[in-house]
Write a protein that holds these residues in place. Structure first.
Motif, PDB file in Angstrom:
ATOM      1  N   SER A  64       0.923  -1.214   0.007  1.00  0.00           N
ATOM      2  CA  SER A  64       0.022   0.045   0.071  1.00  0.00           C
ATOM      3  C   SER A  64       1.046   1.251   0.003  1.00  0.00           C
ATOM      4  N   GLY A  65       2.119   1.176   0.550  1.00  0.00           N
ATOM      5  CA  GLY A  65       3.093   2.308   0.602  1.00  0.00           C
ATOM      6  C   GLY A  65       3.523   2.644  -0.756  1.00  0.00           C
ATOM      7  N   TYR A  66       3.651   1.462  -1.552  1.00  0.00           N
ATOM      8  CA  TYR A  66       4.283   1.519  -2.723  1.00  0.00           C
ATOM      9  C   TYR A  66       3.129   2.362  -3.919  1.00  0.00           C
ATOM     10  N   LEU A  67       1.993   1.787  -3.605  1.00  0.00           N
ATOM     11  CA  LEU A  67       0.835   2.368  -4.128  1.00  0.00           C
ATOM     12  C   LEU A  67       0.707   3.674  -4.087  1.00  0.00           C
ATOM     13  N   ILE A  68       0.715   4.152  -2.653  1.00  0.00           N
ATOM     14  CA  ILE A  68       0.679   5.698  -2.426  1.00  0.00           C
ATOM     15  C   ILE A  68       1.653   6.405  -3.376  1.00  0.00           C
ATOM     16  N   SER A  69       3.007   6.206  -3.189  1.00  0.00           N
ATOM     17  CA  SER A  69       4.160   6.662  -3.621  1.00  0.00           C
ATOM     18  C   SER A  69       4.208   6.633  -5.451  1.00  0.00           C
ATOM     19  N   THR A  70       3.424   5.785  -5.818  1.00  0.00           N
ATOM     20  CA  THR A  70       3.293   5.617  -7.146  1.00  0.00           C
ATOM     21  C   THR A  70       2.022   5.952  -7.932  1.00  0.00           C
ATOM     22  N   ALA A  71       1.309   6.841  -7.069  1.00  0.00           N
ATOM     23  CA  ALA A  71      -0.225   6.958  -7.929  1.00  0.00           C
ATOM     24  C   ALA A  71       0.118   7.980  -8.838  1.00  0.00           C
ATOM     25  N   VAL A  85       2.138   0.450 -11.225  1.00  0.00           N
ATOM     26  CA  VAL A  85       0.654   0.620 -11.197  1.00  0.00           C
ATOM     27  C   VAL A  85       0.449   1.876 -10.604  1.00  0.00           C
ATOM     28  N   SER A  86      -0.204   2.830 -11.509  1.00  0.00           N
ATOM     29  CA  SER A  86      -0.499   4.034 -11.252  1.00  0.00           C
ATOM     30  C   SER A  86      -1.914   4.682 -11.625  1.00  0.00           C
ATOM     31  N   SER A  87      -2.767   3.705 -12.121  1.00  0.00           N
ATOM     32  CA  SER A  87      -3.932   4.410 -13.047  1.00  0.00           C
ATOM     33  C   SER A  87      -5.150   3.605 -12.095  1.00  0.00           C
ATOM     34  N   LEU A  88      -5.044   3.305 -10.819  1.00  0.00           N
ATOM     35  CA  LEU A  88      -6.141   2.917 -10.164  1.00  0.00           C
ATOM     36  C   LEU A  88      -7.120   3.830  -9.693  1.00  0.00           C
ATOM     37  N   PRO A  89      -8.585   4.113  -9.749  1.00  0.00           N
ATOM     38  CA  PRO A  89      -9.292   5.208  -9.096  1.00  0.00           C
ATOM     39  C   PRO A  89      -8.943   5.563  -7.651  1.00  0.00           C
ATOM     40  N   ARG A  90      -8.589   6.754  -7.562  1.00  0.00           N
ATOM     41  CA  ARG A  90      -8.245   7.153  -6.144  1.00  0.00           C
ATOM     42  C   ARG A  90      -7.375   6.120  -5.431  1.00  0.00           C
ATOM     43  N   GLN A  91      -6.017   5.971  -6.354  1.00  0.00           N
ATOM     44  CA  GLN A  91      -5.243   5.183  -5.752  1.00  0.00           C
ATOM     45  C   GLN A  91      -4.537   5.584  -4.655  1.00  0.00           C
TER      46      GLN A  91
END
Length: 182
Positions: A107-114, A131-137
């Protein structure tokens, strides 16, 4: 102390990996709590998150090494005085700790790469934004990161309390084994 585990004790590599992750969990938790309170004009406003991310990525790599070591290195046998209920709780607790660690890190990675930017790790290397295109990532990952970090720290404290219970009340070698003795 030997490098590898034996049937009765943990080796130096397992002990070091365990305590390195424990230090990272509590250090990153403290840093995370502190840095979210920083204001824009603080000299640490940009530095603290970069430090948090870099240590987090390194902790992820240590966890991958730890998993590999665990797979290819036999674990010490359970202590004879531990019944099946204790062994089941132990496996469940360790499984939840591993799950929590990876949930916090991912989840930290997903925050950082949003926003599609890679994560820089102290200028040594970058982790690409896969991964950077998830809605409200960033928002969703941020909530998961926060709650899972709290859950992980609570589980780690319970884990430590269980080790202390084994040492002081049960008077068995559980804690001694993770200290490389016993």
């Amino acid at each position: 102390m030997q490098w590898r585990n034996t049937a009765h004790r943990y080796g130096l590599v397992s002990v070091l990996l365990h305590w390195l992750i424990a230090a990272a969990v509590f250090g990153l938790f403290g840093l995370g709590l502190w840095m979210v309170g920083l204001d824009y004009y603080s000299s640490w406003y940009r530095t603290a998150p970069d430090l948090h991310k870099g240590i987090g990525v390194l902790a992820f790599l240590v966890m991958l090494v730890r998993l590999g070591w665990k797979v290819f290195n036999p674990q010490p046998q359970p202590l004879a005085n531990h019944g099946p209920g204790v062994r089941t709780l132990t496996r469940l607790g360790h499984g939840l700790l591993y799950l929590g660690l990876f949930a916090v890190m991912i989840s930290g990675y997903l925050i950082s790469t949003a926003k599609g930017r890679p994560v820089d790790v102290f200028g040594w290397f970058e982790v690409p934004a896969l991964v950077s295109s998830l809605p409200r990532q960033a928002d969703v990952a941020g909530v998961i990161h926060e709650y899972m970090a709290w859950a992980l720290v609570i589980l780690a404290v319970l884990h430590a309390l269980a080790a202390l219970k084994h040492h002081f009340i049960d008077r068995d070698a559980t804690l001694q084994r993770m200290l490389g003795r016993g």
